[in-house]
Design a protein around this motif. Structure first.
Motif, PDB file in Angstrom:
ATOM      1  N   LEU A   1       0.839  -1.199   0.000  1.00 37.21           N
ATOM      2  CA  LEU A   1       0.000   0.000   0.000  1.00 37.21           C
ATOM      3  C   LEU A   1       0.877   1.253   0.000  1.00 37.21           C
ATOM      4  O   LEU A   1       0.633   2.207  -0.746  1.00 37.21           O
ATOM      5  N   ILE A   2       1.904   1.228   0.839  1.00 39.64           N
ATOM      6  CA  ILE A   2       2.805   2.381   0.921  1.00 39.64           C
ATOM      7  C   ILE A   2       3.494   2.607  -0.421  1.00 39.64           C
ATOM      8  O   ILE A   2       3.678   3.752  -0.864  1.00 39.64           O
ATOM      9  N   ALA A   3       3.818   1.504  -1.087  1.00 38.18           N
ATOM     10  CA  ALA A   3       4.464   1.622  -2.389  1.00 38.18           C
ATOM     11  C   ALA A   3       3.558   2.361  -3.363  1.00 38.18           C
ATOM     12  O   ALA A   3       4.015   3.166  -4.176  1.00 38.18           O
ATOM     13  N   LYS A   4       2.255   2.123  -3.267  1.00 38.75           N
ATOM     14  CA  LYS A   4       1.312   2.799  -4.157  1.00 38.75           C
ATOM     15  C   LYS A   4       1.226   4.288  -3.816  1.00 38.75           C
ATOM     16  O   LYS A   4       1.111   5.131  -4.693  1.00 38.75           O
ATOM     17  N   TRP A   5       1.258   4.596  -2.522  1.00 40.37           N
ATOM     18  CA  TRP A   5       1.124   5.997  -2.108  1.00 40.37           C
ATOM     19  C   TRP A   5       2.228   6.885  -2.668  1.00 40.37           C
ATOM     20  O   TRP A   5       2.064   8.078  -2.799  1.00 40.37           O
ATOM     21  N   LYS A   6       3.326   6.272  -2.961  1.00 37.95           N
ATOM     22  CA  LYS A   6       4.435   7.067  -3.480  1.00 37.95           C
ATOM     23  C   LYS A   6       4.214   7.436  -4.932  1.00 37.95           C
ATOM     24  O   LYS A   6       4.894   8.309  -5.470  1.00 37.95           O
ATOM     25  N   LYS A   7       3.288   6.768  -5.606  1.00 32.84           N
ATOM     26  CA  LYS A   7       3.054   7.047  -7.018  1.00 32.84           C
ATOM     27  C   LYS A   7       2.060   8.169  -7.185  1.00 32.84           C
ATOM     28  O   LYS A   7       1.102   8.306  -6.401  1.00 32.84           O
ATOM     29  N   GLN A   8       2.274   8.932  -8.240  1.00 33.80           N
ATOM     30  CA  GLN A   8       1.354  10.037  -8.509  1.00 33.80           C
ATOM     31  C   GLN A   8      -0.024   9.499  -8.865  1.00 33.80           C
ATOM     32  O   GLN A   8      -0.144   8.557  -9.648  1.00 33.80           O
TER      33      GLN A   8
END
Lengths: 436, 149
Positions: free
Chosen positions: B91-98
């Motif tokens: 989930l955190i990995a996704k949050w880093k994406k625009q």
């Protein structure tokens, strides 16, 4: 004109020798001394000065409304209104730290509605300015219909209290019989206002009454300044006073603002007496410390009209966060659910939730940084020291390591992760061996 | 056979700074336990898991904020927290994406599982929805997590 009380002696105090009580054509009481040919609206004090209660010990200020009302803690009117109107008094307050201004729900709400709170000023330091907030004082007086000696007085800050002309008692909380009169009075006022709004000319006696009351007020202010108004003739002074009134009222800086506020107070008539009740006073006391600062600033804001910078607002909000005493590691949701934020005035320093959250994370960053630095400065403690002290207290020959561990597993020393279990075990075994 | 984990051995102790977060994490843990044990009475079948998703999201967000935004915790501690399941690294990995800054859960961007190969309704920005259209997604109860909202 002396009907708005200001004389030091309590109501039932007998007049000193030589003084006689009279009623002026305007209906006010005044006092006359035959020998010296002096007359005054202030009830002359007897020779023996009153012992002041410790409550009044702090700043020298004009005498309280009536000692009866103030000393009477049984009924819930702990604070009779206090008046300070002259410049000297304000100066003294400024120097000695006058009593805090008293505000009620009503005028707070009003100020907000009226857009009078221009926000807050200054960051951390400006809270010292709170002392400069002006005090409340009576502004307007009305007779209550069918409640002969009782008079309804409205203060500068828009609060109202009743005052008994005869006994010189005053109450924030209206006594039940007076309450009826007040409700009646409010009704009449409302009707009159509606009539005026409809464009009908207000009756002449109305205006006359207004003028008279204004004159009273002015005279009262004058009196507080001089304490004793000396008059040569008994009649014919009304005009003088009325003339004076213009000056006095014009000197008041924010008079106009307050006047408009006062008129707005008249609208929610029927629930007002309730607002002035015990809750109000309790609330006032509770909020005194928290809100004072904001108030002082607001008042100043009104006077100077300086806009608050964004930085100031953020500083104010951060101060609020500081006051919550929560750890900066606490999530924002928790801060909100605590509820302490909403009640504070400083919460409204920032207009949007987003701004608040931004400010919050900024504050967290600062605080965490600060804490880290503090920690770095502290000397590091060897976990072994604590553990050995713990062993010294609880280790026993009768317990094997497994038993000991199970028994004390909830103690922080046993939970301490910096010392591995293996180390703990060897230390325990060694310790027990030495005990034998 | 995977190694058997015991409380005694194997697990590394948390790095420095964990004690600052401990209370909050414990609170999350308790909340999660409550959510897991909550009664299903009067709830729809798919509603049951919503609180679990929500708490996971909150906890992950908390750690994410502490590490990336506030820079309050160290890298080792962050890694330790991820490894020990305190936050969802995916989930955190996704949050880093625009475009995914507010993503509610990874299931809501799974296009494989939907009929029309689309994302969840909660990914649709509010201004593209109809006027006064209230949505709440089935998978995690999200009411909208588009970045533009």
């Amino acid at each position: 004109m002396a009907t708005i009380p200001s004389g030091p002696p309590p109501a039932m105090m007998p007049l000193p020798a030589g003084w006689t009580e009279h009623t002026a054509p305007t209906g006010h009481m005044y006092y006359f001394h035959k020998e010296t040919n002096k007359s005054t609206y202030v009830r002359p004090a007897p020779e023996v000065p009153l012992v002041q209660s410790p409550m009044h010990a702090l700043p020298p200020r004009p005498p309280p409304f009536s000692f009866d009302a103030e000393a009477n803690h049984d009924n819930v009117n702990p604070t009779a209104p206090q008046f300070s109107s002259n410049a000297k008094q304000q100066m003294q307050n400024l120097i000695f730290g006058g009593p805090p201004p008293r505000h009620s729900h009503q005028d707070r709400g009003q100020q907000q509605r009226g857009g009078h709170r221009g926000g807050f000023r200054g960051g951390h330091n400006s809270f010292q300015d709170q002392r400069r907030a002006p005090q409340d004082r009576p502004k307007h007086r009305d007779d209550i219909p069918n409640c002969a000696p009782w008079v309804l007085v409205r203060t500068k800050l828009g609060r109202r209290f009743v005052w008994n002309k005869d006994t010189n008692e005053s109450f924030w909380k209206f006594p039940p019989d007076v309450m009826k009169g007040v409700v009646e009075f409010d009704r009449i006022q409302r009707e009159r206002k509606e009539r005026r709004e409809r464009g009908e000319p207000s009756d002449a006696e109305d205006d006359a009454a207004m003028a008279e009351v204004e004159a009273d007020l002015a005279a009262m202010e004058e009196e507080v300044e001089q304490q004793v108004v000396e008059v040569d003739g008994e009649v014919g002074m009304d005009d003088d006073e009325e003339y004076e009134e213009v000056e006095v009222t014009d000197d008041e800086g924010d008079e106009a603002g307050n006047a408009s506020k006062r008129q707005r107070t008249e609208e929610p008539v029927d629930d007002q007496p309730v607002e002035m009740g015990e809750d109000d006073i309790a609330w006032q006391l509770a909020q005194m410390e928290a809100m004072e600062g904001d108030y002082g600033e607001e008042q100043e804001e009104e006077e100077e009209g300086l806009p608050l910078t964004d930085e100031d607002l953020r500083a104010l909000f951060k101060e609020l966060l500081d006051d919550t005493q929560l750890s900066p590691y606490t999530p924002w949701d928790k801060f909100l659910s605590e509820g302490a934020l909403f009640e504070d005035e400083r919460y409204k320093a920032l207009p949007t939730m987003k701004a608040r959250k931004d400010c919050f994370s900024e504050w967290c960053k600062e605080r965490i940084q600060m804490q880290k630095e503090q920690k770095a400065n502290q000397p590091k403690q060897d976990p072994k020291v604590q553990y050995m002290a713990f062993l010294d207290k609880f280790a026993s020959k009768k317990l094997y390591w497994a038993e000991f561990r199970r028994k004390y597993r909830k103690d922080p020393e046993m939970k301490d992760a910096k010392l591995s279990d293996k180390e703990k075990e060897t230390l325990y075994r060694d310790y027990v061996k030495k005990m034998r | 056979m995977p190694p058997i984990r015991t409380s005694r051995a194997g697990r590394k102790p948390p790095p420095d700074g964990f004690e600052d977060l401990e209370d909050t994490l414990l609170e999350f843990q308790n909340k999660m336990k409550d959510a897991e044990n909550a009664s299903h009475e009067g709830k729809k079948k798919y509603e049951m898991t919503w609180p679990v998703f929500q708490i996971t999201h909150q906890r992950s967000r908390y750690i994410y904020d502490l590490y990336y935004d506030k820079e309050a915790i160290s890298k080792p501690l962050y890694d330790w927290l991820l490894k020990n399941g305190y936050a969802d690294p995916m989930l955190i990995a996704k949050w880093k994406k625009q475009g995914y800054e507010k993503l509610c859960c990874t299931r809501c961007i799974q296009t494989q599982e939907t009929n029309f190969r689309s994302t969840c309704i909660c990914r649709v920005p509010k201004d593209q929805l109809k006027e006064d259209q209230r949505v709440q997604c089935v998978s995690c109860g999200c009411r909208g997590c588009a970045s533009s909202d």
